[in-house]
Scaffold this motif. Structure first.
Motif, PDB file in Angstrom:
ATOM      1  N   MET A 165       0.854  -1.187   0.000  1.00 13.15           N
ATOM      2  CA  MET A 165       0.000   0.000   0.000  1.00 13.15           C
ATOM      3  C   MET A 165       0.889   1.235   0.000  1.00 13.15           C
ATOM      4  O   MET A 165       1.781   1.383   0.831  1.00 13.15           O
ATOM      5  CB  MET A 165      -0.912  -0.005   1.229  1.00 13.15           C
ATOM      6  N   ALA A 166       0.633   2.145  -0.949  1.00 11.80           N
ATOM      7  CA  ALA A 166       1.454   3.352  -1.073  1.00 11.80           C
ATOM      8  C   ALA A 166       1.245   4.267   0.128  1.00 11.80           C
ATOM      9  O   ALA A 166       0.149   4.366   0.679  1.00 11.80           O
ATOM     10  CB  ALA A 166       1.101   4.083  -2.363  1.00 11.80           C
ATOM     11  N   ASP A 167       2.334   4.929   0.513  1.00 13.15           N
ATOM     12  CA  ASP A 167       2.240   5.909   1.576  1.00 13.15           C
ATOM     13  C   ASP A 167       1.464   7.119   1.050  1.00 13.15           C
ATOM     14  O   ASP A 167       1.490   7.429  -0.140  1.00 13.15           O
ATOM     15  CB  ASP A 167       3.649   6.332   1.998  1.00 13.15           C
ATOM     16  N   LYS A 189       4.607   9.733  -3.022  1.00 19.42           N
ATOM     17  CA  LYS A 189       3.505   9.632  -2.066  1.00 19.42           C
ATOM     18  C   LYS A 189       2.193  10.073  -2.707  1.00 19.42           C
ATOM     19  O   LYS A 189       2.172  10.951  -3.570  1.00 19.42           O
ATOM     20  CB  LYS A 189       3.791  10.489  -0.834  1.00 19.42           C
ATOM     21  N   ASP A 190       1.109   9.454  -2.265  1.00 17.69           N
ATOM     22  CA  ASP A 190      -0.219   9.871  -2.685  1.00 17.69           C
ATOM     23  C   ASP A 190      -0.698  10.999  -1.768  1.00 17.69           C
ATOM     24  O   ASP A 190      -0.108  11.262  -0.710  1.00 17.69           O
ATOM     25  CB  ASP A 190      -1.194   8.696  -2.622  1.00 17.69           C
ATOM     26  N   ILE A 191      -1.788  11.654  -2.178  1.00 16.85           N
ATOM     27  CA  ILE A 191      -2.276  12.826  -1.451  1.00 16.85           C
ATOM     28  C   ILE A 191      -3.771  12.705  -1.180  1.00 16.85           C
ATOM     29  O   ILE A 191      -4.561  12.413  -2.089  1.00 16.85           O
ATOM     30  CB  ILE A 191      -2.028  14.121  -2.258  1.00 16.85           C
ATOM     31  N   LEU A 192      -4.147  12.926   0.074  1.00 21.15           N
ATOM     32  CA  LEU A 192      -5.550  13.128   0.438  1.00 21.15           C
ATOM     33  C   LEU A 192      -5.660  14.582   0.863  1.00 21.15           C
ATOM     34  O   LEU A 192      -5.216  14.965   1.951  1.00 21.15           O
ATOM     35  CB  LEU A 192      -5.963  12.200   1.585  1.00 21.15           C
ATOM     36  N   GLU A 202      -6.680  16.268 -11.469  1.00 24.12           N
ATOM     37  CA  GLU A 202      -6.863  15.533 -12.726  1.00 24.12           C
ATOM     38  C   GLU A 202      -5.651  15.694 -13.631  1.00 24.12           C
ATOM     39  O   GLU A 202      -5.179  14.720 -14.246  1.00 24.12           O
ATOM     40  CB  GLU A 202      -8.128  16.033 -13.425  1.00 24.12           C
ATOM     41  N   GLN A 203      -5.131  16.904 -13.716  1.00 17.98           N
ATOM     42  CA  GLN A 203      -3.974  17.158 -14.577  1.00 17.98           C
ATOM     43  C   GLN A 203      -2.724  16.436 -14.061  1.00 17.98           C
ATOM     44  O   GLN A 203      -1.978  15.828 -14.840  1.00 17.98           O
ATOM     45  CB  GLN A 203      -3.719  18.665 -14.656  1.00 17.98           C
ATOM     46  N   LEU A 204      -2.519  16.488 -12.751  1.00 16.51           N
ATOM     47  CA  LEU A 204      -1.308  15.897 -12.186  1.00 16.51           C
ATOM     48  C   LEU A 204      -1.351  14.368 -12.207  1.00 16.51           C
ATOM     49  O   LEU A 204      -0.305  13.728 -12.352  1.00 16.51           O
ATOM     50  CB  LEU A 204      -1.088  16.397 -10.763  1.00 16.51           C
ATOM     51  N   PRO A 247       1.013   9.003 -13.457  1.00 17.83           N
ATOM     52  CA  PRO A 247      -0.046   7.983 -13.530  1.00 17.83           C
ATOM     53  C   PRO A 247      -0.028   6.957 -12.405  1.00 17.83           C
ATOM     54  O   PRO A 247      -1.032   6.303 -12.158  1.00 17.83           O
ATOM     55  CB  PRO A 247       0.208   7.321 -14.889  1.00 17.83           C
ATOM     56  N   GLY A 248       1.062   6.830 -11.702  1.00 18.23           N
ATOM     57  CA  GLY A 248       1.102   5.869 -10.602  1.00 18.23           C
ATOM     58  C   GLY A 248       0.647   6.436  -9.271  1.00 18.23           C
ATOM     59  O   GLY A 248       0.591   5.712  -8.275  1.00 18.23           O
ATOM     60  N   ARG A 249       0.311   7.706  -9.261  1.00 16.84           N
ATOM     61  CA  ARG A 249      -0.016   8.392  -8.010  1.00 16.84           C
ATOM     62  C   ARG A 249      -1.511   8.716  -7.923  1.00 16.84           C
ATOM     63  O   ARG A 249      -2.198   8.847  -8.926  1.00 16.84           O
ATOM     64  CB  ARG A 249       0.778   9.684  -7.863  1.00 16.84           C
ATOM     65  N   LYS A 250      -1.993   8.872  -6.682  1.00 20.56           N
ATOM     66  CA  LYS A 250      -3.385   9.250  -6.428  1.00 20.56           C
ATOM     67  C   LYS A 250      -3.433  10.617  -5.745  1.00 20.56           C
ATOM     68  O   LYS A 250      -2.634  10.898  -4.853  1.00 20.56           O
ATOM     69  CB  LYS A 250      -4.068   8.243  -5.500  1.00 20.56           C
TER      70      LYS A 250
END
Length: 296
Positions: A1-3, A83-86, A106-108, A113-116
């Motif tokens: 699970m990505a940080d 890292k992903d971002i909430l 959406e742009q980023l 493409p591997g990031r959320k």
């Protein structure tokens, strides 16, 4: 699970020590006053007391939304770290920043493409928004995945309750919350409105109280009627350079709710204070449901 990292905007009015301890990057909003540009940065650009003193002396600060360029500058370095971002954002009912955050995400995500990047509209502001960030951060620290924390936030935001007691109606009039005639009449009659946030994330007048002290007590009365189990709750209190009155409200809360875990007081920052004015006192907690009155 990505940080992943929880991020928010400065309009959450969270103390610098708290966000540093939790590792929460904060995007500062900007405001303009007396021909100068400032950042909403917990008193670094201008001490918060000095900001309110300038407003009392007649300065008229203005605020602006965050554009996509600034969101890109804020989000990109976190994504570069893998890292992903909430991101928990300031109410869409008060600013267009939320939509700009969505467009940037959406742009980023096309570029990375591997990031959320998950964006949540808090439908909150000031210390209520800060409490929202605090509780979602607790969920992350308990081991929740980014999707679990996002789902928790989406459910929680409908229960974050905001009550405001303002010192003057004039700042609300400038923001279009009350008419010029109502502001004039309210000043003449010593009317101190109590306001709340509705389900659209907008500030709405709920009750007109004659007298400052009565308006502060009225907020705690309303809290008594709609808090969702006070046992162990954290209550956030904000103030527009009115610390003694905030402490008075804090005392009332502890008298009425002895099982509350803690109350945390901090300034209402300049971006929110530009619209609520000096002397505002606000309380925030997890309630049963928001007061859902449409703004007219």
């Amino acid at each position: 699970m990505a940080d992943y990292v929880i991020t928010c905007s400065s309009t959450a009015d969270l103390p610098t020590a708290f966000v540093c301890e939790r590792g929460i990057p904060v995007l500062p909003y900007q405001f303009f006053m007396d021909g100068r540009e400032y950042y909403d940065d917990q008193g670094v650009s201008i001490p918060t007391h000095d900001f309110y003193e300038k407003v009392r002396a007649g300065s008229m600060p203005t605020t602006s939304m965050v554009n996509t360029e600034r969101y890109t500058e804020f989000f990109a370095p976190i994504l570069e770290e893998g890292k992903d971002i909430l991101h928990l954002e300031f109410s869409s009912g008060l600013s267009g920043s939320y939509n700009n955050a969505l467009m940037t995400a959406e742009q980023l995500m096309q570029k990375y493409p591997g990031r959320k990047i998950l964006i949540v509209d808090s439908l909150s502001a000031s210390r209520g928004y800060g409490l929202f960030v605090h509780l979602v951060s607790n969920k992350k620290n308990e081991g929740a995945s980014i999707e679990e924390a996002r789902d928790y936030a989406e459910a929680l935001k409908w229960k974050i309750t905001h009550w405001f007691a303002v010192e003057s109606l004039e700042h609300l009039r400038r923001g279009g919350r009350v008419s010029r005639a109502s502001a004039f009449l309210g000043t003449m009659l010593n009317i101190k409105p109590v306001l709340a946030f509705n389900n659209e994330g907008k500030i709405i007048p709920v009750e007109k109280i004659r007298g400052r002290k009565k308006s502060l007590i009225a907020m705690v009365d309303k809290m008594e009627g709609d808090i969702d189990n006070p046992d162990g709750q954290i209550v956030y209190i904000g103030h527009g350079d009115a610390l003694e009155e905030a402490k008075y409200v804090e005392g009332l809360i502890h008298e009425r709710f002895p099982t509350i875990k803690e109350t945390l007081i901090n300034y209402t920052g300049p971006v929110i204070g530009a619209h609520s004015g000096p002397g505002t006192v606000n309380i925030h907690y997890v309630g049963k449901q928001r007061v859902d009155i449409k703004f007219k």
